[in-house]
Design a protein around this motif. Structure first.
Motif, short mmCIF file in Angstrom:
data_model
loop_
_atom_site.label_atom_id
_atom_site.label_comp_id
_atom_site.label_asym_id
_atom_site.label_seq_id
_atom_site.Cartn_x
_atom_site.Cartn_y
_atom_site.Cartn_z
N LYS A 55 0.83 -1.21 0.00
CA LYS A 55 0.00 0.00 0.00
C LYS A 55 0.87 1.26 0.00
O LYS A 55 0.45 2.30 0.49
CB LYS A 55 -0.89 0.00 1.25
CG LYS A 55 -2.04 -1.02 1.24
CD LYS A 55 -3.15 -0.56 0.31
CE LYS A 55 -4.39 -1.42 0.44
NZ LYS A 55 -5.19 -1.14 1.62
N GLY A 56 2.08 1.15 -0.54
CA GLY A 56 3.07 2.21 -0.42
C GLY A 56 2.60 3.57 -0.88
O GLY A 56 2.86 4.58 -0.22
N GLU A 57 1.89 3.65 -2.00
CA GLU A 57 1.47 4.95 -2.52
C GLU A 57 0.56 5.67 -1.53
O GLU A 57 0.73 6.87 -1.27
CB GLU A 57 0.76 4.76 -3.86
CG GLU A 57 0.40 6.06 -4.56
CD GLU A 57 -0.22 5.84 -5.92
OE1 GLU A 57 -0.87 6.78 -6.43
OE2 GLU A 57 -0.07 4.73 -6.47
N LYS A 58 -0.39 4.92 -0.97
CA LYS A 58 -1.30 5.54 0.00
C LYS A 58 -0.58 5.85 1.30
O LYS A 58 -0.83 6.89 1.93
CB LYS A 58 -2.49 4.62 0.26
CG LYS A 58 -3.56 5.23 1.16
CD LYS A 58 -4.80 4.35 1.24
CE LYS A 58 -5.88 5.02 2.09
NZ LYS A 58 -7.12 4.18 2.17
N VAL A 59 0.31 4.97 1.72
CA VAL A 59 1.07 5.20 2.95
C VAL A 59 1.87 6.50 2.84
O VAL A 59 1.90 7.30 3.79
CB VAL A 59 2.01 4.01 3.24
CG1 VAL A 59 3.02 4.37 4.32
CG2 VAL A 59 1.20 2.79 3.66
N VAL A 60 2.49 6.72 1.71
CA VAL A 60 3.28 7.94 1.53
C VAL A 60 2.39 9.18 1.60
O VAL A 60 2.78 10.21 2.16
CB VAL A 60 4.06 7.89 0.20
CG1 VAL A 60 4.73 9.23 -0.09
CG2 VAL A 60 5.11 6.79 0.25
N GLY B 176 11.67 -2.90 10.98
CA GLY B 176 11.06 -3.35 9.74
C GLY B 176 10.00 -2.39 9.23
O GLY B 176 9.89 -2.14 8.02
N VAL B 177 9.22 -1.83 10.14
CA VAL B 177 8.19 -0.87 9.74
C VAL B 177 8.81 0.40 9.20
O VAL B 177 8.39 0.93 8.16
CB VAL B 177 7.26 -0.56 10.94
CG1 VAL B 177 6.35 0.62 10.64
CG2 VAL B 177 6.43 -1.79 11.28
N LEU B 178 9.83 0.91 9.88
CA LEU B 178 10.48 2.14 9.42
C LEU B 178 11.19 1.93 8.09
O LEU B 178 11.19 2.81 7.22
CB LEU B 178 11.45 2.64 10.48
CG LEU B 178 10.80 3.10 11.79
CD1 LEU B 178 11.85 3.40 12.84
CD2 LEU B 178 9.92 4.31 11.58
N GLU B 179 11.76 0.75 7.91
CA GLU B 179 12.39 0.45 6.62
C GLU B 179 11.34 0.39 5.51
O GLU B 179 11.58 0.82 4.38
CB GLU B 179 13.16 -0.86 6.70
CG GLU B 179 14.44 -0.76 7.53
CD GLU B 179 15.12 -2.11 7.69
OE1 GLU B 179 14.45 -3.15 7.47
OE2 GLU B 179 16.31 -2.14 8.04
N ALA B 180 10.16 -0.15 5.83
CA ALA B 180 9.08 -0.20 4.84
C ALA B 180 8.61 1.21 4.48
O ALA B 180 8.31 1.50 3.32
CB ALA B 180 7.92 -1.04 5.37
N PHE B 181 8.54 2.09 5.49
CA PHE B 181 8.21 3.49 5.20
C PHE B 181 9.24 4.09 4.25
O PHE B 181 8.91 4.79 3.29
CB PHE B 181 8.17 4.31 6.49
CG PHE B 181 6.96 4.08 7.35
CD1 PHE B 181 5.82 3.46 6.85
CD2 PHE B 181 6.94 4.51 8.68
CE1 PHE B 181 4.70 3.26 7.65
CE2 PHE B 181 5.82 4.32 9.47
CZ PHE B 181 4.70 3.69 8.96
N ARG C 14 10.84 5.94 -1.18
CA ARG C 14 11.80 5.87 -2.28
C ARG C 14 11.10 5.55 -3.60
O ARG C 14 11.38 6.16 -4.64
CB ARG C 14 12.86 4.82 -1.95
CG ARG C 14 14.07 4.85 -2.82
CD ARG C 14 15.28 4.20 -2.15
NE ARG C 14 14.94 2.99 -1.41
CZ ARG C 14 15.03 2.89 -0.08
NH1 ARG C 14 15.44 3.90 0.64
NH2 ARG C 14 14.73 1.76 0.52
N LEU C 15 10.17 4.59 -3.57
CA LEU C 15 9.44 4.21 -4.77
C LEU C 15 8.53 5.33 -5.26
O LEU C 15 8.24 5.43 -6.46
CB LEU C 15 8.62 2.95 -4.52
CG LEU C 15 9.42 1.65 -4.37
CD1 LEU C 15 8.51 0.49 -3.98
CD2 LEU C 15 10.16 1.33 -5.67
N ALA C 16 8.09 6.18 -4.33
CA ALA C 16 7.22 7.30 -4.70
C ALA C 16 8.02 8.53 -5.10
O ALA C 16 7.43 9.58 -5.39
CB ALA C 16 6.28 7.63 -3.54
N GLY C 17 9.34 8.40 -5.11
CA GLY C 17 10.17 9.53 -5.50
C GLY C 17 10.35 10.56 -4.42
O GLY C 17 10.72 11.71 -4.69
N GLU C 18 10.11 10.15 -3.17
CA GLU C 18 10.25 11.07 -2.04
C GLU C 18 11.52 10.77 -1.27
O GLU C 18 11.99 9.62 -1.23
CB GLU C 18 9.04 10.96 -1.10
CG GLU C 18 7.70 11.30 -1.75
CD GLU C 18 7.58 12.78 -2.07
OE1 GLU C 18 8.35 13.58 -1.48
OE2 GLU C 18 6.73 13.13 -2.91
#
Length: 356
Positions: free
Chosen positions: A296-301, A322-327, A332-336
């Motif tokens: 759900k990375g896009e929404k999480v960002v 693990g949670v912070l690494e996932a954030f 990163r994938l969202a270009g942020e």
């Protein structure tokens, strides 16, 4: 971190990170009148490899200060109303098993009536429980802290009560048999029994009150207690249309071991975006909360970047990195730039972590 959970004063929030190979000598610490400046450094994990997430957190803390405060719009909490010398007597009015009886995980929802006592608690606060009896050395058992699982108006609105989420401890993290003193005491309570409470404690892990504020919640096991309290607060006030979006990531080994599984499945997706991760669900691939965060990375960002969104992480200490690494991966994938996002989270007192 062993002394963090029992600390009711908040003084433990003032800490310093140091290199394992170069700690401050105890003799030097005893001579301090104030804490030394925090140095920005790259920490290492047990393998000696740089821990990028920790390094970024330290950089952000160095910029905004080490003490994470409550959201500016949070209700002012009451703390330390009752102590060990004069605890509050509460009466058990409910003890319900939350997990499937076929599993070894015994998690309870315990409701306590506070009588006529003045004992206001907010979502995210904790209370102390004093188990009766003495330990093997004849010393009185010290208090244990439990997060409140009910909203500020109580488990049952209009009544002076609160609820706790308690897991019976029968083994340690290495699967060796142990008998958790407080957890077994609480799980075995019957309706009508009395419990000695202290507190309330906690003045930072609190939810925002301002209109439009959103919550991003990540938890495992009994770390669901404050999330349940916050979600229930928003659910009861949904008609007022004062709250923003809610998103929850909740992990357990299987549906039968997930506290509040049934009630969670009944909540409308328009009210809350619920993501359940099961690491031992027969016939399904293993999934952890960090896996779902990446999915759900896009929404999480979007949540992380929203200045009105507040992030809460609660559960086992092992989940935190693990949670912070996932954030970080989602950003990163969202270009942020994760470092910038994290700095804004801390600067706005929007990242709150309670792990044990």
């Amino acid at each position: 971190g062993a002394c963090i959970p029992p600390c009711p004063t908040g003084a433990i929030d003032n800490w310093r990170t140091v290199q394992r190979r170069d700690p401050y000598p105890v003799e030097a610490q005893l001579g301090w009148d104030s804490l030394p400046p925090q140095e920005t450094m790259a920490t290492t994990d047990d393998s000696g490899e740089p821990d990028e997430v920790r390094r970024l957190i330290e950089q952000a803390h160095a910029a905004v200060g080490d003490t994470v405060r409550a959201p500016a719009s949070a209700e002012t909490p009451s703390v330390n109303l009752y102590g060990v010398a004069e605890p509050l007597s509460a009466k058990v009015v409910g003890n319900f098993r939350l997990t499937d009886g076929s599993t070894s995980s015994d998690v309870r929802h315990i409701v306590l009536d506070l009588g006529a006592a003045v004992f206001p608690v907010l979502e995210g606060q904790t209370v102390g429980v004093l188990p009766p009896g003495v330990d093997g050395q004849g010393r009185v058992h010290h208090l244990r802290l439990y997060s409140v699982a009910s909203p500020r108006d109580g488990e049952r609105p209009g009544y002076n009560n609160l609820a706790l989420t308690v897991k019976r401890v029968s083994e340690d993290h290495e699967r060796r048999p142990v008998n958790g003193v407080a957890s077994n005491y609480l799980c075995d309570l019957k309706v009508g029994d009395e419990v000695k409470l202290t507190g309330p404690y906690g003045n930072s892990f609190l939810m925002p009150n301002h209109p439009g504020s959103s919550l991003l919640m990540v938890c495992t096991g009994t770390g669901s207690a404050p999330m349940r309290a916050m979600t229930e607060r928003r659910r009861r006030r949904r008609a007022l249309k004062e709250g923003g979006d809610l998103m929850l990531f909740f992990g357990a080994r299987s549906p039968g071991e997930l506290p509040y599984f049934g009630p969670l499945t009944k909540l409308s997706p328009e009210f809350i975006d619920i993501n359940l991760a099961f690491s031992r669900h027969t016939g399904h691939p293993r999934a952890y909360v960090q896996d779902l965060i990446r999915q759900k990375g896009e929404k999480v960002v979007r949540f992380l970047k929203d200045p009105d969104c507040y992030v809460y992480i609660c559960g086992l200490k092992a989940m935190e990195t693990g949670v912070l690494e996932a954030f970080a991966d989602a950003c990163r994938l969202a270009g942020e730039e994760w470092a910038a996002v994290l700095a804004h989270l801390l600067e706005g007192n929007r990242l709150h972590i309670e792990t044990y």
